[in-house]
Design a protein around this motif. Sequence first.
Motif, mmCIF file in Angstrom:
data_model
loop_
_atom_site.group_PDB
_atom_site.id
_atom_site.type_symbol
_atom_site.label_atom_id
_atom_site.label_comp_id
_atom_site.label_asym_id
_atom_site.label_seq_id
_atom_site.Cartn_x
_atom_site.Cartn_y
_atom_site.Cartn_z
ATOM 1 N N MET A 166 7.050 -37.523 18.664
ATOM 2 C CA MET A 166 7.819 -37.179 19.866
ATOM 3 C C MET A 166 8.715 -38.337 20.267
ATOM 4 O O MET A 166 9.883 -38.143 20.600
ATOM 5 C CB MET A 166 6.883 -36.779 21.003
ATOM 6 N N ILE A 224 12.764 -38.062 20.258
ATOM 7 C CA ILE A 224 13.495 -38.299 21.509
ATOM 8 C C ILE A 224 14.539 -39.404 21.307
ATOM 9 O O ILE A 224 15.702 -39.243 21.660
ATOM 10 C CB ILE A 224 12.511 -38.651 22.648
ATOM 11 N N ALA A 229 17.180 -36.517 20.405
ATOM 12 C CA ALA A 229 17.436 -35.931 21.725
ATOM 13 C C ALA A 229 18.368 -36.794 22.577
ATOM 14 O O ALA A 229 19.384 -36.305 23.077
ATOM 15 C CB ALA A 229 16.117 -35.680 22.451
ATOM 16 N N VAL A 230 18.038 -38.076 22.728
ATOM 17 C CA VAL A 230 18.859 -38.944 23.574
ATOM 18 C C VAL A 230 20.293 -39.070 23.022
ATOM 19 O O VAL A 230 21.255 -38.851 23.764
ATOM 20 C CB VAL A 230 18.184 -40.324 23.767
ATOM 21 N N THR A 234 10.833 -26.907 19.637
ATOM 22 C CA THR A 234 11.783 -28.009 19.831
ATOM 23 C C THR A 234 12.000 -28.753 18.516
ATOM 24 O O THR A 234 13.134 -29.056 18.137
ATOM 25 C CB THR A 234 11.256 -28.985 20.900
#
Lengths: 286, 274
Positions: free
Chosen positions: A16, A20, A24-25, B110
């Motif tokens: 995760m 991220i 994601a970021v 996700t």
Amino acid sequence: MKNRSLSYWLFLAPVMISLILVVAVPFIYGFVFSFTNWDGLSIGRFVGLENYVSLVQDEEFMNALWFTIKFAVVTVLLLNVFGLGLALLVTRNIKTNNLLRTVFFMPNLIGGLILGFIWQFIFVNVFDQIGTLLGAESLQGWLSTTQTGFWGMVILTAWQMAGYIMIIYIAYLQSVPMDLIEASKIDGANAFHRFKNVLFPLLAPAFTVSMFLTLSTGFKIYDQNLSLTNGGPFNSTQMLAMDIVRTAFSDNQMAYAQAKAVVFLMIVAVIALAQVYYNKKKEVEM
Amino acid sequence: MRGNREKKNLRWLEVLGIVLGLLWLAPFYLMLVNAFKSKSEIFQGVLGLPASFRFENFIQAFDDLDFLQSLFNSIMITGLSILIIILFSSMAAYALSRNKSKLSTVILFTFVGAMLIPFQAVMIPLVSIFGQVNMLNAGGLIFMYLGFGCSLAIFLYHGALNSIPQALDEAAIIDGANRFQLFWLVIFPLLKPITITVGILNVIWIWNDYLLPSLILSEETATIPLKMYFFFGEYTKQWPLALAGLTIAIIPVIIFYFFAQKQIIKGVSEGAVK
């Protein structure tokens, strides 16, 4: 393993954190940056849709987009025909079965950059000499025009990826129940009818997978483009991925390149989703 | 009658297969024979064997490629990336498969959804962010490979874990194992086939990746594809040397393929079917 328990989160934490920080970021940042005039150094000012407006008028970008679309369409067609053809060949009872599979798959292991360099030699030197020998002018000066550059890319990609697509089709061919084929033979169906009415519908899931794969790699291709034509002559064989990389890291127009990347993302996502949705609808229930 | 015709068809297919196979190998043949020639010999003819085998080309290319160093870099970066992808993705997939809740479904989706994002869409901010915290180095690169590689790995592991019965977990817990012991000693060994698949798919991708290393690594830490790019730029139009370099660069892959071809082809087809 309850999701309130410590071990649940400990097991998930490493991936995760990496997703991220790595996906994601940057993804969210990138979206925001595409509305600024950020150049990689200073923070940049919010400019609204300016980047998006200018890329629509950007001839180089539009040229890259059009070239990429043409390339993707042609390679998807060729790769599925070749891939299925090779799969049908090596699943027949011929002696060289396994050897041929190994040979056809081999280019996939070597990597696009190196393969592009090898083919650069072939197009520039081998084609040229054969052209001189046969007096065929069409074989000379490959990679020096837009047209031949396009077909050079197509040939390289078809040669490289056909073996990969072949493996996918083989995997699905092996799950086709043989008694179905036998039954249709007994019912008097000829090879063409067997293919069209029995094999083809049963192979629909393989089409879904391989079209998804070929279409998305067709759009995202970079290494082969860099090493085979380097975008030349005059950027006319430059595809989307290369255009984005160059705008960002050669021209230092970070925000503008990011706007191109956002458009690129949307095109890839829409095509992927539409194609999977359409193909899924056509698949038959086994 | 019918049997005879089928036999004849089969013979034609054999011939077709051999012709196509040779056609597929032709680029490698052309690379190899011309790597032994001199510049003028290439100019005279590209198709035939060289008059004499010039091993000097290979020695010089080997030196200029700094081959042992780039081979070492490639092995370290690919090996460590795959190790952490396998370790952390299998653990995560285990947690998600043993906890069927809405939250787990959202997390799984996700990860799977992230596969749709093309690299170019995150590339620019990624390099900028990692640059600000001084992570544009081999360590940072390996961490990035985890981020980009974990999605597919989790997806594949999740599918495999669903077919391992929960009763096994319960039995181990009753025997006094904690979650870590249970996973590493009981479950993980059962995942060996899918671990091989995950490993193979990631070797093919990471070993050959050019773009990401080109944005991150310096010349000293360059992997084989990156080094090959620098090398090729230096020897533009010096074809014998360039071809010798290309030949050297693909030798490790050919050796790997020779020993693991069954697993490779199986790994690829499993990755595609699931």
